[in-house]
Motif scaffolding. Structure first.
Motif, short mmCIF file in Angstrom:
data_model
loop_
_atom_site.label_atom_id
_atom_site.label_comp_id
_atom_site.label_asym_id
_atom_site.label_seq_id
_atom_site.Cartn_x
_atom_site.Cartn_y
_atom_site.Cartn_z
N MET A 237 -8.43 34.06 -22.50
CA MET A 237 -8.33 33.01 -21.57
C MET A 237 -8.87 33.74 -20.21
SD MET A 237 -4.99 31.17 -20.48
CE MET A 237 -3.98 32.11 -21.33
N MET A 238 -8.44 34.77 -19.88
CA MET A 238 -9.08 35.52 -18.64
C MET A 238 -10.47 35.57 -18.55
SD MET A 238 -6.43 38.84 -17.80
CE MET A 238 -7.64 39.50 -17.45
N THR A 239 -11.16 36.22 -19.46
CA THR A 239 -12.58 36.24 -19.26
C THR A 239 -13.37 34.70 -19.26
OG1 THR A 239 -12.71 36.68 -21.64
CG2 THR A 239 -12.59 38.47 -20.32
N GLU A 240 -12.88 33.72 -19.86
CA GLU A 240 -13.18 32.36 -19.74
C GLU A 240 -13.23 32.10 -18.26
OE1 GLU A 240 -12.20 28.01 -21.14
OE2 GLU A 240 -12.10 29.49 -22.64
N ARG A 241 -12.11 32.30 -17.67
CA ARG A 241 -12.00 31.79 -16.40
C ARG A 241 -12.77 32.79 -15.27
NH1 ARG A 241 -5.67 30.10 -16.87
NH2 ARG A 241 -6.35 28.07 -18.07
N ALA A 242 -12.73 34.30 -15.68
CA ALA A 242 -13.41 35.13 -14.76
C ALA A 242 -14.39 35.95 -15.57
CB ALA A 242 -12.31 35.92 -14.18
N PRO A 243 -15.59 35.53 -16.04
CA PRO A 243 -16.35 36.40 -16.65
C PRO A 243 -16.58 37.88 -16.29
CG PRO A 243 -17.26 34.02 -16.25
CD PRO A 243 -16.09 34.29 -15.73
N VAL A 244 -16.39 37.97 -15.12
CA VAL A 244 -16.64 39.26 -14.53
C VAL A 244 -15.98 40.52 -15.28
CG1 VAL A 244 -15.06 39.26 -12.87
CG2 VAL A 244 -17.05 40.87 -12.41
N TYR A 245 -14.66 40.06 -15.83
CA TYR A 245 -13.97 41.07 -16.63
C TYR A 245 -14.84 41.60 -17.94
CZ TYR A 245 -10.05 40.26 -13.55
OH TYR A 245 -9.06 40.17 -12.62
N ARG A 246 -15.40 40.74 -18.68
CA ARG A 246 -16.23 41.06 -19.70
C ARG A 246 -17.34 41.54 -19.35
NH1 ARG A 246 -14.95 39.93 -24.48
NH2 ARG A 246 -13.74 38.24 -23.90
N THR A 247 -18.31 41.02 -18.41
CA THR A 247 -19.55 41.51 -18.05
C THR A 247 -19.60 42.55 -17.40
OG1 THR A 247 -19.58 39.94 -16.08
CG2 THR A 247 -20.33 38.81 -18.52
N HIS A 248 -18.56 42.78 -16.26
CA HIS A 248 -18.76 44.11 -15.48
C HIS A 248 -17.76 45.22 -15.80
CE1 HIS A 248 -19.47 46.00 -11.62
NE2 HIS A 248 -18.08 46.13 -11.56
N TYR A 249 -16.68 44.79 -15.96
CA TYR A 249 -15.69 45.91 -16.27
C TYR A 249 -15.33 46.60 -17.65
CZ TYR A 249 -13.85 44.65 -11.63
OH TYR A 249 -13.75 44.11 -10.18
N GLU A 250 -15.42 45.59 -18.63
CA GLU A 250 -15.53 46.02 -19.93
C GLU A 250 -16.48 46.85 -20.64
OE1 GLU A 250 -13.36 43.46 -23.56
OE2 GLU A 250 -15.41 42.81 -22.94
N PRO A 251 -17.69 46.68 -20.08
CA PRO A 251 -18.88 47.58 -20.60
C PRO A 251 -18.67 49.14 -19.88
CG PRO A 251 -19.81 45.42 -19.77
CD PRO A 251 -18.13 45.54 -19.37
N ARG A 252 -17.84 49.05 -18.63
CA ARG A 252 -17.71 50.38 -17.99
C ARG A 252 -16.71 51.28 -18.54
NH1 ARG A 252 -20.33 49.96 -12.55
NH2 ARG A 252 -21.59 47.78 -12.56
N THR A 253 -16.05 50.99 -19.57
CA THR A 253 -15.15 51.75 -20.05
C THR A 253 -14.96 51.81 -21.45
OG1 THR A 253 -12.84 52.32 -19.75
CG2 THR A 253 -13.14 49.96 -20.17
#
Length: 76
Positions: free
Chosen positions: A45-61
């Motif tokens: 739900m969060m990543t649908e509303r704010a894709p930056v969590y999946r595209t920016h933050y998730e790949p960095r950890t």
């Protein structure tokens, strides 16, 4: 890359009672980390509303980014 949880999260898990403000309303809450299917549902739900969590933050950890749920504390 960061592989440790941020300090705000560690503080919140150590002291889960907090006060939040939503517009002009303040309320006491108890924080908890969502787990399993609940976490997966909320993360989607969060990543649908704010894709930056999946595209920016998730790949960095390599860690699983926690999802914090704030449950209202009802006054006694």
């Amino acid at each position: 890359m960061t592989h440790t949880h941020p300090q705000w999260y560690l503080n919140l898990t150590a002291h889960p009672e907090a006060e939040v403000q939503v517009r002009d309303r303040r309320l006491r809450v108890r924080a908890r980390t969502a787990r399993g299917a609940e976490r997966d549902r909320l993360w989607a739900m969060m990543t649908e509303r704010a894709p930056v969590y999946r595209t920016h933050y998730e790949p960095r950890t390599r860690r699983t980014i926690p999802v914090v749920v704030l449950d209202p504390i009802t006054p006694a």
